[in-house]
Scaffold this active site. Structure first.
Site, PDB file in Angstrom:
ATOM      1  N   HIS A  12       0.814  -1.213   0.000  1.00  0.00           N
ATOM      2  CA  HIS A  12       0.000   0.000   0.000  1.00  0.00           C
ATOM      3  C   HIS A  12       0.847   1.262   0.000  1.00  0.00           C
ATOM      4  CE1 HIS A  12       0.483  -0.354   4.494  1.00  0.00           C
ATOM      5  NE2 HIS A  12       0.598   0.945   4.374  1.00  0.00           N
TER       6      HIS A  12
ATOM      7  N   ASP B 243       0.458  -7.607   1.248  1.00  0.00           N
ATOM      8  CA  ASP B 243       0.839  -6.213   1.501  1.00  0.00           C
ATOM      9  C   ASP B 243       2.356  -6.033   1.555  1.00  0.00           C
ATOM     10  OD1 ASP B 243       0.536  -3.539   1.859  1.00  0.00           O
ATOM     11  OD2 ASP B 243      -0.369  -3.646   3.855  1.00  0.00           O
TER      12      ASP B 243
ATOM     13  N   SER C  26       4.815   2.176   8.075  1.00  0.00           N
ATOM     14  CA  SER C  26       4.519   1.092   7.141  1.00  0.00           C
ATOM     15  C   SER C  26       5.745   0.729   6.318  1.00  0.00           C
ATOM     16  CB  SER C  26       3.375   1.505   6.210  1.00  0.00           C
ATOM     17  OG  SER C  26       2.191   1.709   6.928  1.00  0.00           O
TER      18      SER C  26
END
Length: 589
Positions: free
Chosen positions: A170, A201, A279
């Protein structure tokens, strides 16, 4: 008492204490001094750094001038005299060592040795963490012939073997440009995206510039941690521009829901802070090895400090999948829906013996390979020789159990597995070739632009989760039409190329008077023929020689247009709305 008061009034020494705290980065040290909340970070074993003190601080007379003399064990004093080593300064809380027999001091020495080995790995690993800058240009699913305004984001990543960088999928979704910046550098290097694993992911990047790889040691991966193991998350979250370090422990290990990929895979829950920008950053254990990738957190009024990490088994599956196939092929899934067999009467009714356990198949995906051999009401007893419990779990580690979908996710697309089932009181074993799952309403478009077809102002497109989110916002599960939600949650595709085709909107023109209010309504048939997918509908309309175009919609609605008039009016409508083509490029092929 008077002596203690005198020491309190005394002036502090200008020389640094041999137990002064040292940290891997000045930013972390400044943060530690500014806020007591960072103490857990500064004093964690994974951030230990051994640094030789100044020469004037090693003199024994210097330490005995003021204050109470420090007790040292006999063994440690003898060791110091033999080796003539300087006093070590470590970033851990100062503690007194009692003069106890049988190796109390040797225990301290062994802990120092462990800390020394940890430092040798942690400090280079910190330099392997990079900041990821990405420019995104998302498709406009509501107006599928154009894209949205571009925007930028920043996240984290880290260097692994083979001149590659790992980050979250993402973080680079719908990318147009990706740049990486190393710790302590002022240069941003253009990166190339090698693979994007939407389900797990994870994304794999590389940099062609040789200068980027100079002085960077790749991160080493560790084993799956145990509960209460210490973890340190490193990255570039919001709140500053420099690298950030947070620490915690492993709170839970189980099958988690991956929000970005809408899948369920193995995951770690930790209590270290994971914020926007973390992230893609690595999570290290106390040995300096990477045990996961930070990727999401739980924001809820009843929950605090709940972060999630992609564990090493999922990471290695992604990397080995790419190395084996040259591309990401995905995680296979058993295309069945199953029911627990915990009720004793239910087990008795299907002929299960007292020593047999398993789960009952409710229904099977018609497009999956399992549909050729398995049947509804079969009882799955084992997968690849591992017995499945009545609640659908299998043994994981000592004292732990996990959902049997974990065994399936360890396989690769195209692998075969042995499935033992109970059918009509008889056991059967089938070898099934595993494949990735295709949903009737896909959870993502894997970076592809949406498909569309326009005739007489009617905009036809396919339904996907990104489309529903574009139309109804984050609460699409409550706002979208009930029939579309029912198909999203419960409907199974009957063929691999089946799609849900809807009238997205009607671009108002004289030819479509009275149809303006039709929006997000499924198209069931065209001129009496069922609509299987958008490409099939476009072909039928383009090749239609009948007098009328008749579309049968959901809720028993009907749209009828004159064929020649509708096709003639389409070009003018496209010009009015600045639409370059009546259909997307994938429908032209």
């Amino acid at each position: 008492m008077a002596g203690e008061n005198k020491r309190k009034r005394g002036r502090k020494s200008k020389c640094r204490s041999p137990e002064a705290v040292e940290t891997p980065s000045s930013a972390t040290a400044a943060a530690a001094s500014a806020s007591p909340a960072i103490d857990d970070v500064v004093f964690s074993v994974s951030n230990v750094e051994l640094i030789n003190p100044p020469a004037n601080s090693s003199s024994p007379s210097h330490h005995r001038r003021r204050g109470r003399p420090r007790k040292v064990s006999k063994h440690a004093e003898k060791q110091s005299k033999l080796e003539k080593s300087e006093t070590l300064k470590v970033s851990s809380p100062p503690r007194r060592v009692a003069d106890k027999p049988n190796g109390s001091a040797s225990l301290v020495a062994s802990e120092a040795a462990i800390s020394n080995s940890a430092v040798a790995r942690v400090v280079p690993a910190m330099d392997a963490v990079v900041k990821v800058f990405c420019t995104h240009t998302e498709p406009n699913f509501s107006l599928p012939w154009q894209r949205k305004r571009q925007f930028s984001s920043s996240s984290s990543g880290f260097v692994i073997k083979g001149r590659r960088v790992l980050t979250n999928a993402h973080s680079v979704e719908h990318y147009t440009q990706v740049k990486l910046k190393k710790r302590g550098s002022d240069t941003k290097y253009l990166a190339t995206v090698l693979a994007i694993g939407t389900e797990c992911d994870i994304a794999l990047l590389t940099v062609e510039d040789d200068e980027f790889w100079e002085g960077v040691s790749p991160v080493e991966f560790g084993n799956l941690p145990a509960l209460q193991d210490a973890v340190t998350v490193v990255g570039y979250p919001i709140g500053g521009d420099t690298i950030s370090v947070t620490s915690g422990v492993v709170s839970r290990i189980e099958i988690l829901s991956y929000v970005h990929g809408s899948t369920e895979l193995l995951g770690l829950q930790i209590d270290a802070a994971i914020n926007s920008g973390n992230s893609g950053g690595p999570a290290f254990n106390d040995k300096g090895n990477c045990v996961g990738i930070a990727f999401q957190s739980l924001k809820h009024e009843d929950a605090e400090n709940i972060g999630y990490v992609i564990p090493t088994p999922v990471i290695m599956h992604f990397i080995q999948d790419y190395e084996k196939n040259g591309a990401y092929t995905g995680f296979p899934i058993l295309g069945v829906e199953w029911q627990k067999m915990e009720n004793p009467d239910l087990r008795l009714s299907v002929g299960m013996k007292s020593d047999q356990k398993g789960v009952r198949i409710r229904r099977i995906d018609p497009t999956s390979p399992e549909s050729k051999v398995l049947k509804p009401s079969d009882i799955i007893l084992s997968f690849d020789g591992v017995n499945i419990a009545n609640d659908g779990t299998v043994p994981f580690r000592h004292g732990e159990r996990i959902g049997f979908s974990y065994l399936v996710s360890q396989k690769y697309t195209g692998d075969s597995s042995a499935i033992k089932v109970l059918r009509n009181c008889e056991t059967h074993t089938f070898n099934i070739k595993l494949a990735s799952h295709k949903r009737l309403i896909p959870a993502h478009n894997k970076g592809r632009p949406p498909s569309y077809y326009i005739i007489a102002g009617f905009v036809f497109t396919t339904v996907s989760v990104p489309y529903l989110r574009s139309e109804y916002g984050k609460d699409y599960e409550y706002e979208a039409p009930v029939k579309l939600l029912d198909k999203l949650l419960h409907e199974l595709p009957q063929s691999p190329d089946e799609q849900i085709v809807v009238v997205s909107q009607v671009l108002v023109a004289d030819i479509n008077i009275g149809y303006e209010d039709i929006v997000n309504t499924q198209v069931l048939a065209f001129n009496g023929l069922p609509v299987k997918n958008l490409k099939g509908l476009a072909n039928m309309v383009e090749n239609c020689n009948d007098e009328f175009l008749k579309f049968d919609l959901e809720y028993q609605q009907v749209v009828v247009l004159q064929t020649n008039t509708a096709k003639a009016a389409t070009l003018g409508i496209l010009t009015t709305h600045c639409i370059p083509s009546a259909m997307s490029d994938d429908l032209k092929a």
